[in-house]
Design an enzyme around this catalytic site. Structure first.
Site, PDB file in Angstrom:
ATOM      1  N   SER A 112      47.587 -22.117  11.437  1.00 39.55           N
ATOM      2  CA  SER A 112      47.151 -22.616  10.074  1.00 39.55           C
ATOM      3  C   SER A 112      47.944 -23.657   9.424  1.00 39.55           C
ATOM      4  O   SER A 112      47.729 -24.004   8.285  1.00 39.55           O
ATOM      5  CB  SER A 112      47.018 -21.375   9.120  1.00 39.55           C
ATOM      6  OG  SER A 112      48.134 -20.991   9.244  1.00 39.55           O
ATOM      7  N   THR A 167      48.382 -20.872   4.410  1.00 34.44           N
ATOM      8  CA  THR A 167      49.541 -22.099   4.159  1.00 34.44           C
ATOM      9  C   THR A 167      50.922 -21.702   3.822  1.00 34.44           C
ATOM     10  O   THR A 167      51.179 -20.559   3.187  1.00 34.44           O
ATOM     11  CB  THR A 167      48.831 -22.674   2.828  1.00 34.44           C
ATOM     12  OG1 THR A 167      47.484 -23.176   2.980  1.00 34.44           O
ATOM     13  CG2 THR A 167      49.874 -23.891   2.161  1.00 34.44           C
ATOM     14  N   ARG A 183      37.321 -32.865   5.015  1.00 34.43           N
ATOM     15  CA  ARG A 183      37.715 -31.881   4.014  1.00 34.43           C
ATOM     16  C   ARG A 183      39.355 -31.869   3.795  1.00 34.43           C
ATOM     17  O   ARG A 183      40.045 -31.904   4.660  1.00 34.43           O
ATOM     18  CB  ARG A 183      37.323 -30.581   4.269  1.00 34.43           C
ATOM     19  CG  ARG A 183      37.689 -29.508   3.371  1.00 34.43           C
ATOM     20  CD  ARG A 183      38.964 -28.656   3.678  1.00 34.43           C
ATOM     21  NE  ARG A 183      38.865 -27.433   2.880  1.00 34.43           N
ATOM     22  CZ  ARG A 183      39.955 -26.735   2.615  1.00 34.43           C
ATOM     23  NH1 ARG A 183      41.076 -27.127   3.275  1.00 34.43           N
ATOM     24  NH2 ARG A 183      39.825 -25.710   1.824  1.00 34.43           N
ATOM     25  N   VAL A 184      39.330 -32.136   2.357  1.00 34.38           N
ATOM     26  CA  VAL A 184      40.881 -31.542   2.054  1.00 34.38           C
ATOM     27  C   VAL A 184      40.893 -30.567   1.006  1.00 34.38           C
ATOM     28  O   VAL A 184      39.911 -30.435  -0.053  1.00 34.38           O
ATOM     29  CB  VAL A 184      41.510 -33.207   1.232  1.00 34.38           C
ATOM     30  CG1 VAL A 184      42.561 -32.819   0.386  1.00 34.38           C
ATOM     31  CG2 VAL A 184      41.382 -34.139   2.039  1.00 34.38           C
ATOM     32  N   ASP A 212      43.179 -27.566  -1.544  1.00 38.34           N
ATOM     33  CA  ASP A 212      44.279 -27.730  -2.525  1.00 38.34           C
ATOM     34  C   ASP A 212      45.494 -28.112  -2.229  1.00 38.34           C
ATOM     35  O   ASP A 212      46.351 -28.668  -3.302  1.00 38.34           O
ATOM     36  CB  ASP A 212      44.315 -26.354  -3.304  1.00 38.34           C
ATOM     37  CG  ASP A 212      44.864 -25.041  -2.409  1.00 38.34           C
ATOM     38  OD1 ASP A 212      44.228 -25.155  -0.979  1.00 38.34           O
ATOM     39  OD2 ASP A 212      45.749 -24.361  -2.792  1.00 38.34           O
ATOM     40  N   THR A 266      48.085 -20.045  -2.217  1.00 36.29           N
ATOM     41  CA  THR A 266      47.396 -20.281  -0.723  1.00 36.29           C
ATOM     42  C   THR A 266      45.915 -19.352  -0.664  1.00 36.29           C
ATOM     43  O   THR A 266      45.693 -18.590  -1.714  1.00 36.29           O
ATOM     44  CB  THR A 266      48.391 -19.197   0.263  1.00 36.29           C
ATOM     45  OG1 THR A 266      47.846 -19.290   1.641  1.00 36.29           O
ATOM     46  CG2 THR A 266      48.414 -17.691  -0.129  1.00 36.29           C
ATOM     47  N   GLY A 267      45.175 -19.763   0.306  1.00 37.47           N
ATOM     48  CA  GLY A 267      43.944 -19.252   0.025  1.00 37.47           C
ATOM     49  C   GLY A 267      42.852 -20.107   0.022  1.00 37.47           C
ATOM     50  O   GLY A 267      43.103 -21.247   0.386  1.00 37.47           O
TER      51      GLY A 267
HETATM   52  N1  ASP Z   1      44.625 -23.272   0.822  1.00 42.88           N
HETATM   53  C1  ASP Z   1      44.668 -23.828   1.984  1.00 42.88           C
HETATM   54  C2  ASP Z   1      43.322 -24.836   2.094  1.00 42.88           C
HETATM   55  O1  ASP Z   1      42.319 -24.504   1.466  1.00 42.88           O
HETATM   56  C3  ASP Z   1      44.610 -22.874   3.115  1.00 42.88           C
HETATM   57  C4  ASP Z   1      45.235 -21.318   2.931  1.00 42.88           C
HETATM   58  O2  ASP Z   1      46.263 -21.431   2.077  1.00 42.88           O
HETATM   59  O3  ASP Z   1      44.561 -20.658   3.325  1.00 42.88           O
HETATM   60  O4  ASP Z   1      43.121 -25.462   2.816  1.00 42.88           O
END
Ligand code: ASP
Length: 318
Positions: free
Chosen positions: A78, A178, A206-207, A209, A229-230
């Site tokens: 990831s 992340t 796609r971008v 956060d 994260t998330g």
């Molecule tokens: N926040 C990140 C995104 O949406 C991915 C993650 O942290 O799980 O790209």
């Protein structure tokens, strides 16, 4: 509401007439470096960051190095190399940095470059801009001596090929994580970095956060820092990391600030969001906190030379 009416309502106790800000009353934690990062891969990242502090580096140097370690880990699906690609098979990377002076740099939709976090830092330090994306970001990276590299490993290619057969809609919490890392150095200065390959099999272009200052990361040395994260889309909608820092400014402690920011997400989703967001926060006095929406969430904290993983339950976890 007219100002006169506002004062009336405020003096009746309906609205607090003034907000108390914490920053003048809190002192910076000095000579006691603290490193806080997301997920279990935060543990080795914290060690790498600590190494840099031990060699005399500052908070920004350390946060960058921690993030670089995770970016270079091929087993991490990831972040950086080995990250799962988008639906068209391209690994596209998002990253940002912010230092104790409030300077920041960011890169989004970057391809074929191993260390987006270092590109983000170069943008911060060597350009008049904050953010570069896509081809322009890659052109800039190459001009600064970064080398082109294939980031799609044979393992992630196989997984993507398998996914293509079914094209199953991945639930957001299944496929992304992340590294967000916040460092306070011996001077009490705080800096952070955030880097990801984002949501696996996302739409091309796609971008999330993670490269957005205020969403994936925010640092205000007079208050503290927060990182996310998330599910990026939902973090962006509430400008999550900025919100956590502003809540700390208003007196919420780091954990309460993370929870309050998440309560807004929960409310928008009628009490039952079906995705994950995790926040980590550090206040300038060295207090840290974290909260997540659901399931469990891990964060790594290095303090007084001890590096430990903490697992917390999500706010909605029964
Ligand atoms: N926040 C990140 C995104 O949406 C991915 C993650 O942290 O799980 O790209």
């Amino acid at each position: 509401m007219k100002r006169r009416d506002f004062i009336k309502v405020a003096s009746a106790g309906v609205i607090a007439p003034s907000t108390v800000f914490i920053e003048p009353s809190l002192k910076h934690n000095k000579n006691n470096p603290i490193i806080l990062s997301t997920w279990s891969f935060g543990l080795p990242a914290n060690e790498a960051a600590k190494n840099i502090l031990d060699k005399g580096g500052n908070a920004m140097d350390a946060a960058e190095e921690g993030a670089r370690l995770t970016e270079a880990d091929v087993t991490n699906s990831s972040v950086g190399i080995g990250g799962l690609p988008d639906e068209d098979g391209f690994v596209t990377l998002d990253s940002c940095v912010m230092d104790h002076t409030g300077n920041c740099g960011s890169v989004a939709f970057l391809q074929d470059i191993l260390h987006p976090v270092s590109v983000a830092r170069k943008i911060m330090e060597e350009t008049k801009h904050v953010m570069l994306v896509g081809k322009g970001a890659k052109k800039f990276a190459l001009s600064k001596g970064f080398k082109e590299k294939e980031l799609l490993t044979s393992k992630s290619k196989k997984e993507w090929q398998q996914w293509q057969k079914e094209r199953r809609e991945m639930t957001p919490h299944e496929t992304h994580d992340t590294i967000s890392i916040i460092v306070q150095d011996k001077n009490g200065d705080i800096a952070g970095a955030c880097t990801t390959s984002g949501w696996a099999y996302k739409m091309h272009g796609r971008v999330g956060d993670s490269p957005l200052i205020g969403a994936g990361l925010f640092v205000d040395n007079e208050v503290g820092a927060a990182a996310a994260t998330g599910l990026g889309e939902e973090v962006i909608k509430t400008n999550g990391s900025f919100l956590v820092v502003e809540l700390m400014r208003q007196g919420y402690d780091p954990k309460e600030a993370c929870e309050e920011a998440l309560k807004r997400v929960i409310k928008k989703h009628n009490g039952n969001p079906d995705f994950q967001i995790g926040y980590v926060a550090m206040r300038k006095d060295g207090k840290v906190g974290s909260a997540a929406l659901k399931w469990t969430f891990d964060y790594a904290l290095l303090k007084k030379n001890k590096n430990k993983l903490f697992t917390i339950n999500g706010m909605l976890t029964k």
